[in-house]
Design a protein around this motif. Structure first.
Motif, mmCIF file in Angstrom:
data_model
loop_
_atom_site.group_PDB
_atom_site.id
_atom_site.type_symbol
_atom_site.label_atom_id
_atom_site.label_comp_id
_atom_site.label_asym_id
_atom_site.label_seq_id
_atom_site.Cartn_x
_atom_site.Cartn_y
_atom_site.Cartn_z
ATOM 1 N N PRO A 288 42.741 24.937 36.507
ATOM 2 C CA PRO A 288 41.586 25.577 37.008
ATOM 3 C C PRO A 288 41.729 27.085 37.419
ATOM 4 N N ASN A 289 42.946 27.351 37.749
ATOM 5 C CA ASN A 289 43.202 28.724 38.210
ATOM 6 C C ASN A 289 43.184 29.761 37.108
ATOM 7 N N TYR A 290 43.070 29.224 35.881
ATOM 8 C CA TYR A 290 42.642 30.388 34.783
ATOM 9 C C TYR A 290 41.320 30.849 35.178
ATOM 10 N N ALA A 291 40.329 30.020 35.740
ATOM 11 C CA ALA A 291 39.164 30.624 36.088
ATOM 12 C C ALA A 291 39.255 31.368 37.478
ATOM 13 N N SER A 292 40.011 30.726 38.424
ATOM 14 C CA SER A 292 39.886 31.417 39.767
ATOM 15 C C SER A 292 40.601 32.737 39.766
ATOM 16 N N TYR A 293 41.768 32.725 39.271
ATOM 17 C CA TYR A 293 42.447 34.003 39.292
ATOM 18 C C TYR A 293 41.690 35.250 38.328
ATOM 19 N N GLU A 296 38.456 36.546 40.210
ATOM 20 C CA GLU A 296 38.956 37.110 41.420
ATOM 21 C C GLU A 296 38.965 38.729 41.092
ATOM 22 N N GLU A 297 39.135 38.904 39.953
ATOM 23 C CA GLU A 297 39.590 40.336 39.479
ATOM 24 C C GLU A 297 38.519 41.009 38.455
ATOM 25 N N TYR A 298 37.717 40.150 37.850
ATOM 26 C CA TYR A 298 36.831 40.594 36.919
ATOM 27 C C TYR A 298 35.506 39.829 36.597
ATOM 28 N N ASN A 299 34.517 40.720 36.221
ATOM 29 C CA ASN A 299 33.110 40.166 36.141
ATOM 30 C C ASN A 299 32.971 39.507 34.743
ATOM 31 N N VAL A 300 33.361 38.410 34.571
ATOM 32 C CA VAL A 300 33.322 37.657 32.976
ATOM 33 C C VAL A 300 32.238 36.742 32.834
ATOM 34 N N SER A 301 31.724 36.875 31.822
ATOM 35 C CA SER A 301 30.606 35.940 31.356
ATOM 36 C C SER A 301 31.232 34.669 30.946
ATOM 37 N N VAL A 302 30.267 33.349 31.241
ATOM 38 C CA VAL A 302 30.800 32.311 30.767
ATOM 39 C C VAL A 302 30.985 32.124 29.185
ATOM 40 N N SER A 303 30.249 32.673 28.504
ATOM 41 C CA SER A 303 30.826 32.721 26.952
ATOM 42 C C SER A 303 31.844 33.346 26.835
ATOM 43 N N LEU A 326 45.943 37.453 33.826
ATOM 44 C CA LEU A 326 45.152 38.648 33.778
ATOM 45 C C LEU A 326 45.763 39.519 32.628
ATOM 46 N N GLU A 327 47.059 39.319 32.320
ATOM 47 C CA GLU A 327 47.997 39.906 31.023
ATOM 48 C C GLU A 327 47.072 39.340 29.882
ATOM 49 N N MET A 328 46.788 37.985 29.619
ATOM 50 C CA MET A 328 46.222 37.346 28.695
ATOM 51 C C MET A 328 44.809 37.762 28.432
ATOM 52 N N TRP A 329 43.956 37.942 29.675
ATOM 53 C CA TRP A 329 42.618 38.492 29.522
ATOM 54 C C TRP A 329 42.672 39.829 29.185
ATOM 55 N N GLU A 330 43.598 40.724 29.379
ATOM 56 C CA GLU A 330 43.488 42.029 28.974
ATOM 57 C C GLU A 330 43.800 42.337 27.563
ATOM 58 N N ARG A 331 44.746 41.358 26.910
ATOM 59 C CA ARG A 331 44.786 41.422 25.652
ATOM 60 C C ARG A 331 43.538 40.811 24.692
ATOM 61 N N PHE A 332 43.073 39.880 25.378
ATOM 62 C CA PHE A 332 41.615 39.292 24.777
ATOM 63 C C PHE A 332 40.414 40.399 24.969
ATOM 64 N N ALA A 333 40.347 41.066 26.203
ATOM 65 C CA ALA A 333 39.368 41.999 26.320
ATOM 66 C C ALA A 333 39.543 43.229 25.299
#
Length: 335
Positions: A288-293, A296-303, A326-333
């Motif tokens: 669940p911390n994939y969501a929590s972390y 905490e840092e980004y405004n991410v849509s559910v989709s 956060l590193e994985m998200w930045e790569r995804f974004a």
């Protein structure tokens, strides 16, 4: 001790919400009131050799906990949790009867060896031993049977089935329960610890209270479900359900008064409970911390979050550190 019992873990699991920052008087009052309300087991906090010396339910020693406990415990059993990375066999002192009655040893699949070492010490020092293998569903049937064989050699007081990521069905509980029932001594208690990512905790708990078994059962819960992410089984809900179906045992008024006085002020500062983001982590069997972390840092849509989860490698779904997320998200974004 009845066949079905409740364990309140607010002061321990709820501490993930407020970093275990409970005032000393609140700790004293909550333990006393949980006893008065009839809770069978009360988990008063974490044992952590790097914990705080006051106003916290991260206790540096077993002796420190004694300061918060009432003389009259009625029939309640008082416990603390020990993480194998925070409290070791060397930190344990002999059971005296003046502090906690038992210790819950919590561990991940890769920590079995360290957990068994700590568990042996718990028994040798005279405490009731509770084993808490996290993410139970991460074990195959053969792996779980092998683990339970090892645990059974220690003759533990209790072993819990732990739905760490909040997606276990009642059928899953029964599958793992049968292994415990077959391999543990008949007087060992089987526990259930759940999270509310899919709002399954209450459903499964109701089923457990109707389960046809001669073995004693204990269900974990917390006041208003206080706990990280989607939170836990609600003490007030399961206690009231018990009263309605099995006979009056728990004082709901005392439980509600504690929620009003101690829990709602925390909730107003930092809410917990069901969210579609935590539903998604459970849906794809992720921590669940994939969501929590991330939130905490980004405004991410559910989709976008749902699409992001698909990029997490299988071997990393149960392992979660904030820099990695956060590193994985930045790569995804950036795609």
């Amino acid at each position: 001790m009845d066949k079905y019992n409740l364990l309140d873990c607010t002061l321990r699991d709820g501490g993930y919400i407020n970093q275990w920052d409970f005032k000393d008087q609140a700790i004293v009052d909550m333990i006393r009131n949980l006893i008065e309300a009839g809770l069978d087991f009360i988990e008063v906090g974490y044992l952590n050799n790097q914990g705080k010396l006051g106003n916290s339910t991260q206790f540096t020693s077993i002796e420190k906990i004694q300061e918060y406990l009432p003389q009259d415990r009625k029939d309640s059993v008082l416990l603390a949790m020990a993480d194998v990375q925070q409290f070791t066999a060397a930190d344990l002192t002999e059971y005296t009867g003046n502090s906690i009655d038992g210790i819950r040893v919590v561990f991940y699949k890769y920590q079995i060896e360290e957990a068994m070492e700590l568990a042996k010490a718990v028994k040798e020092k005279g405490y009731k031993l509770f084993m808490q293998p996290m993410v139970t569903i991460d074990y195959s049937i053969d792996e779980y049977a092998e683990l339970v064989h090892k645990i059974a050699e220690l003759n533990p007081y209790a072993v819990s089935i732990v739905d760490s990521f909040g997606y276990m069905l009642k059928e899953d509980f029964r599958k793992y329960f049968k292994i415990l029932d077959n391999l543990l001594e008949k007087d060992a208690v089987v526990g259930f610890h759940s999270h509310n990512n899919m709002n399954l905790a209450f459903i499964t708990a109701q089923d457990i209270l109707e389960y046809n078994t001669s073995r004693r059962i204990v269900i974990d819960s917390s006041l208003y479900g206080m706990g990280r992410g989607a939170g836990n089984m609600n003490t007030e809900l399961i206690a009231n359900y018990y009263n309605m179906t099995l006979g009056h045992k728990y004082n709901i008024k005392i439980i509600l008064d504690m929620i009003s006085k101690y829990i709602m002020p925390i909730y107003q500062q930092r809410a917990w409970g069901y969210s579609p983001y935590l539903f998604i982590t459970a849906l794809y069997h992720c921590h669940p911390n994939y969501a929590s972390y991330l939130l905490e840092e980004y405004n991410v849509s559910v989709s976008d979050f749902e699409r992001f989860i698909h990029t997490i490698p299988t071997e990393m779904k149960t392992k979660c550190r904030k820099p990695y997320v956060l590193e994985m998200w930045e790569r995804f974004a950036a795609r």
